[in-house]
Design a protein around this motif. Sequence first.
Motif, PDB file in Angstrom:
ATOM      1  N   ARG A   7       0.832  -1.215   0.000  1.00 41.02           N
ATOM      2  CA  ARG A   7       0.000   0.000   0.000  1.00 41.02           C
ATOM      3  C   ARG A   7       0.861   1.257   0.000  1.00 41.02           C
ATOM      4  O   ARG A   7       0.568   2.208  -0.707  1.00 41.02           O
ATOM      5  CB  ARG A   7      -0.927  -0.006   1.212  1.00 41.02           C
ATOM      6  N   LEU A   8       1.920   1.265   0.814  1.00 39.12           N
ATOM      7  CA  LEU A   8       2.778   2.441   0.888  1.00 39.12           C
ATOM      8  C   LEU A   8       3.457   2.715  -0.442  1.00 39.12           C
ATOM      9  O   LEU A   8       3.527   3.871  -0.888  1.00 39.12           O
ATOM     10  CB  LEU A   8       3.820   2.270   2.001  1.00 39.12           C
ATOM     11  N   GLU A  36      -4.394   0.574  -8.363  1.00 44.53           N
ATOM     12  CA  GLU A  36      -4.022   1.293  -7.144  1.00 44.53           C
ATOM     13  C   GLU A  36      -5.131   1.221  -6.098  1.00 44.53           C
ATOM     14  O   GLU A  36      -4.863   0.987  -4.912  1.00 44.53           O
ATOM     15  CB  GLU A  36      -3.691   2.744  -7.472  1.00 44.53           C
ATOM     16  N   LEU A  37      -6.371   1.421  -6.514  1.00 39.71           N
ATOM     17  CA  LEU A  37      -7.486   1.386  -5.571  1.00 39.71           C
ATOM     18  C   LEU A  37      -7.698  -0.020  -5.010  1.00 39.71           C
ATOM     19  O   LEU A  37      -7.945  -0.192  -3.811  1.00 39.71           O
ATOM     20  CB  LEU A  37      -8.771   1.901  -6.229  1.00 39.71           C
ATOM     21  N   ALA A  38      -7.571  -1.037  -5.866  1.00 34.78           N
ATOM     22  CA  ALA A  38      -7.742  -2.416  -5.404  1.00 34.78           C
ATOM     23  C   ALA A  38      -6.669  -2.795  -4.386  1.00 34.78           C
ATOM     24  O   ALA A  38      -6.960  -3.478  -3.404  1.00 34.78           O
ATOM     25  CB  ALA A  38      -7.719  -3.383  -6.588  1.00 34.78           C
ATOM     26  N   GLY A  42      -7.680  -3.495  -0.629  1.00 36.42           N
ATOM     27  CA  GLY A  42      -7.748  -4.953  -0.598  1.00 36.42           C
ATOM     28  C   GLY A  42      -6.991  -5.614   0.520  1.00 36.42           C
ATOM     29  O   GLY A  42      -6.497  -4.971   1.449  1.00 36.42           O
ATOM     30  N   HIS A  43      -6.925  -6.933   0.390  1.00 42.47           N
ATOM     31  CA  HIS A  43      -6.172  -7.741   1.342  1.00 42.47           C
ATOM     32  C   HIS A  43      -5.545  -8.922   0.602  1.00 42.47           C
ATOM     33  O   HIS A  43      -6.001  -9.316  -0.462  1.00 42.47           O
ATOM     34  CB  HIS A  43      -7.049  -8.207   2.505  1.00 42.47           C
ATOM     35  N   ILE A  44      -4.494  -9.447   1.188  1.00 40.97           N
ATOM     36  CA  ILE A  44      -3.770 -10.568   0.595  1.00 40.97           C
ATOM     37  C   ILE A  44      -4.597 -11.837   0.781  1.00 40.97           C
ATOM     38  O   ILE A  44      -5.002 -12.163   1.886  1.00 40.97           O
ATOM     39  CB  ILE A  44      -2.385 -10.729   1.238  1.00 40.97           C
ATOM     40  N   LEU A  58      -1.108 -12.442  -3.997  1.00 42.19           N
ATOM     41  CA  LEU A  58      -2.330 -12.108  -4.730  1.00 42.19           C
ATOM     42  C   LEU A  58      -3.200 -11.258  -3.812  1.00 42.19           C
ATOM     43  O   LEU A  58      -3.521 -11.676  -2.699  1.00 42.19           O
ATOM     44  CB  LEU A  58      -3.070 -13.377  -5.135  1.00 42.19           C
ATOM     45  N   ILE A  59      -3.551 -10.075  -4.283  1.00 43.27           N
ATOM     46  CA  ILE A  59      -4.387  -9.151  -3.529  1.00 43.27           C
ATOM     47  C   ILE A  59      -5.751  -9.068  -4.194  1.00 43.27           C
ATOM     48  O   ILE A  59      -5.845  -8.895  -5.412  1.00 43.27           O
ATOM     49  CB  ILE A  59      -3.746  -7.748  -3.464  1.00 43.27           C
TER      50      ILE A  59
END
Length: 103
Positions: A7-8, A36-38, A42-44, A58-59
């Motif tokens: 994310r960073l 970028e938004l996903a 999101g989460h792994i 995979l996110i």
Amino acid sequence: MEIEPYRLLCQDASIAMTNHAKTRFQERNICLDDIELAISSGHIIEQYPDDTPFPSCLIAGKTANGNVLHTVVSTDGEFLYIITAYWPNPDKWTEDFTKRKEG
């Protein structure tokens, strides 16, 4: 594997992708904003620690229009490498697109 480093780097615009990946994203109607938004929302859902040259994951995350997008990413700590992104097939994934269906 934590999602925060991805994310960073995503927010920092330190994204790297091949021309081949860019072409595939155009074919799949996926834009960088979607990716970028996903990642940021999101989460792994899967981890690939043995991938080279860097471990990847995979996110699953949502785009601005609420669609789930899957993105495979890796990092060297400096860049976020977008390996691929795709719209998950409901025939192959559970209803929330976070687990592969059996068989």
